[in-house]
Each structure stands twice: as structure tokens, then as C-alpha cells.
Design an enzyme around this catalytic site. Sequence first.
Site, PDB file in Angstrom:
ATOM      1  N   ASN A  54      -7.197   5.709  13.601  1.00 32.53           N
ATOM      2  CA  ASN A  54      -8.402   5.503  13.089  1.00 32.53           C
ATOM      3  C   ASN A  54      -8.534   4.067  12.610  1.00 32.53           C
ATOM      4  OD1 ASN A  54      -9.052   8.256  13.466  1.00 32.53           O
ATOM      5  ND2 ASN A  54      -7.825   9.146  11.646  1.00 32.53           N
ATOM      6  N   HIS A 108      -1.524   3.168  11.231  1.00 35.51           N
ATOM      7  CA  HIS A 108      -0.733   4.244  11.561  1.00 35.51           C
ATOM      8  C   HIS A 108      -1.146   4.964  12.660  1.00 35.51           C
ATOM      9  CE1 HIS A 108      -4.026   5.228   8.358  1.00 35.51           C
ATOM     10  NE2 HIS A 108      -3.824   6.282   9.266  1.00 35.51           N
ATOM     11  N   HIS A 129       3.150  -4.578   6.747  1.00 32.91           N
ATOM     12  CA  HIS A 129       1.845  -4.254   6.509  1.00 32.91           C
ATOM     13  C   HIS A 129       0.945  -5.103   7.294  1.00 32.91           C
ATOM     14  CE1 HIS A 129      -1.355  -2.759   3.884  1.00 32.91           C
ATOM     15  NE2 HIS A 129      -2.296  -3.859   4.395  1.00 32.91           N
ATOM     16  N   HIS A 138      -1.543   8.589  14.617  1.00 28.35           N
ATOM     17  CA  HIS A 138      -1.241  10.029  14.374  1.00 28.35           C
ATOM     18  C   HIS A 138      -0.932  10.547  15.702  1.00 28.35           C
ATOM     19  CE1 HIS A 138      -3.683  10.604  10.483  1.00 28.35           C
ATOM     20  NE2 HIS A 138      -4.314   9.253  11.144  1.00 28.35           N
ATOM     21  N   CYS A 194       0.837  -1.272  -0.182  1.00 26.73           N
ATOM     22  CA  CYS A 194      -0.111   0.007   0.047  1.00 26.73           C
ATOM     23  C   CYS A 194       0.964   1.382  -0.092  1.00 26.73           C
ATOM     24  CB  CYS A 194      -1.023   0.139   1.308  1.00 26.73           C
ATOM     25  SG  CYS A 194      -0.131   0.489   2.981  1.00 26.73           S
ATOM     26  N   ASP A 203       3.013  13.831   8.480  1.00 26.82           N
ATOM     27  CA  ASP A 203       1.764  13.873   7.817  1.00 26.82           C
ATOM     28  C   ASP A 203       1.710  14.904   6.829  1.00 26.82           C
ATOM     29  OD1 ASP A 203      -1.396  12.564   8.519  1.00 26.82           O
ATOM     30  OD2 ASP A 203      -1.083  14.339   7.151  1.00 26.82           O
ATOM     31  N   THR A 215      -8.272   6.066   5.964  1.00 28.29           N
ATOM     32  CA  THR A 215      -8.042   6.246   4.382  1.00 28.29           C
ATOM     33  C   THR A 215      -6.795   5.219   3.796  1.00 28.29           C
ATOM     34  OG1 THR A 215      -6.718   8.149   4.597  1.00 28.29           O
ATOM     35  CG2 THR A 215      -9.044   8.459   4.267  1.00 28.29           C
ATOM     36  N   GLY A 266     -12.871   7.464   9.564  1.00 28.47           N
ATOM     37  CA  GLY A 266     -12.001   8.201   8.274  1.00 28.47           C
ATOM     38  C   GLY A 266     -10.626   7.388   8.018  1.00 28.47           C
TER      39      GLY A 266
HETATM   40  P1  AMP Z   1      -6.288   8.398   8.091  1.00 31.03           P
HETATM   41  O1  AMP Z   1      -7.405   8.899   7.633  1.00 31.03           O
HETATM   42  O2  AMP Z   1      -6.322   7.848   9.668  1.00 31.03           O
HETATM   43  O3  AMP Z   1      -6.172   6.798   7.287  1.00 31.03           O
HETATM   44  O4  AMP Z   1      -4.958   8.878   8.132  1.00 31.03           O
HETATM   45  C1  AMP Z   1      -4.190   8.854   6.637  1.00 31.03           C
HETATM   46  C2  AMP Z   1      -3.282  10.067   6.976  1.00 31.03           C
HETATM   47  O5  AMP Z   1      -2.303  10.044   5.785  1.00 31.03           O
HETATM   48  C3  AMP Z   1      -3.926  11.437   6.679  1.00 31.03           C
HETATM   49  O6  AMP Z   1      -3.743  12.135   7.739  1.00 31.03           O
HETATM   50  C4  AMP Z   1      -3.123  11.927   5.264  1.00 31.03           C
HETATM   51  O7  AMP Z   1      -2.814  13.217   5.505  1.00 31.03           O
HETATM   52  C5  AMP Z   1      -1.836  11.414   5.276  1.00 31.03           C
HETATM   53  N1  AMP Z   1      -1.109  10.989   4.080  1.00 31.03           N
HETATM   54  C6  AMP Z   1      -1.793  10.606   2.871  1.00 31.03           C
HETATM   55  N2  AMP Z   1      -0.718  10.374   1.974  1.00 31.03           N
HETATM   56  C7  AMP Z   1       0.449  10.772   2.622  1.00 31.03           C
HETATM   57  C8  AMP Z   1       1.735  10.859   2.138  1.00 31.03           C
HETATM   58  N3  AMP Z   1       1.988  10.334   0.772  1.00 31.03           N
HETATM   59  N4  AMP Z   1       2.731  10.967   2.936  1.00 31.03           N
HETATM   60  C9  AMP Z   1       2.305  11.786   4.256  1.00 31.03           C
HETATM   61  N5  AMP Z   1       1.312  11.435   4.947  1.00 31.03           N
HETATM   62  C10 AMP Z   1       0.282  11.033   4.136  1.00 31.03           C
HETATM   63 ZN    ZN Z   2       1.133  -1.254   3.779  1.00 28.41          ZN
END
Ligand code: AMP
Ligand code: ZN
Length: 119
Positions: free
Chosen positions: A92, A105, A51, A107, A9, A35, A100, A98
Site C-alpha cells: 500500500n 511493508h 526505514h 503484505h 516508527c 500482521d 497507515t 490505506g
Molecule cells: P497498511 O495499512 O498497509 O499501512 O498496513 C499496516 C498493517 O500493520 C495493518 O495491516 C495492521 O494490522 C498492521 N499492524 C499495525 N500495528 C501492528 C503491530 N504492532 N504488529 C503487527 N502488525 C501491525
Molecule cells: Zn521505520
Amino acid sequence: MIRAMSERCLFCDIVAGEVPATVIRNSEHVLSFLDINPQAPTHVLVVPKAHHVDVGSLAADNPELLGEVVREAARVADNAGLADRGWRLVFNVGPDAGQTVLHIHGHILGGRGLAWPPG
Ligand code: AMP
Ligand code: ZN
């Protein structure tokens, strides 16, 4: 769709160095990087290099690695000068929260007042 552990991913690609990121800490099994869309003066993501989909599956599959993720988060917060004023660690899970990126991960958020409950 739930990804299998072996799938790759975006965060696997960051761990592999194939997608650029600003790395804050790099331990044997855990990577911490900024982030891309910060929600606080300090906003760092802490991820296991392997992963795993979310915090629940990592806790079930490898609780020791989850412990290392949390220890690394505390080190990042300490190094950012947040030990005394405080900070937040958020995992999350799933669509309502949320999530994504389907690679667990945390935060690490700090450097401003963090309202509770969050919006
Ligand atoms: P979540 O919504 O908990 O899945 O958080 C995903 C986080 O990944 C979001 O806060 C995004 O801003 C961050 N994110 C997405 N793409 C990247 C990237 N290429 N480098 C660093 N952070 C990223
Ligand atoms: Zn992964």
C-alpha cells in the site's frame, strides 16, 4: 508528512525488538512478522530493517534491498505451504491505498481465495 529515512516508527521499533511481534523470518536486512489484524489465514508483513517510507522510495534508494524484500516474501510463502496454491504480495502507498505505517511493508496474503479486484 513524509518522514525522513532516519526517522523511527512503529516498524522500526519492532525491528529493534522494542515492540513485540511474532517473527516469522529474520534475515540480515529484512524482518517478516505476523500482521496483528490478519485478513487471511496467512497474513505476514515483510519489511526492510532500514526505514524507507514506501515501495517507490525504496525502489529509487535501494533496489537491491527491495529485491531482498520480495525474495523474503517468496520464502515466507513457500514455508507457509502456499507455493502451489498461490498468494498475494501487496504494497500500500499513501492515503487512498490505506497506508497507515509510513515504513514500507509488503503484505503476504494467502490460505484462502483472494478475489480480484480487491475491494
Ligand atoms: P497498511 O495499512 O498497509 O499501512 O498496513 C499496516 C498493517 O500493520 C495493518 O495491516 C495492521 O494490522 C498492521 N499492524 C499495525 N500495528 C501492528 C503491530 N504492532 N504488529 C503487527 N502488525 C501491525
Ligand atoms: Zn521505520
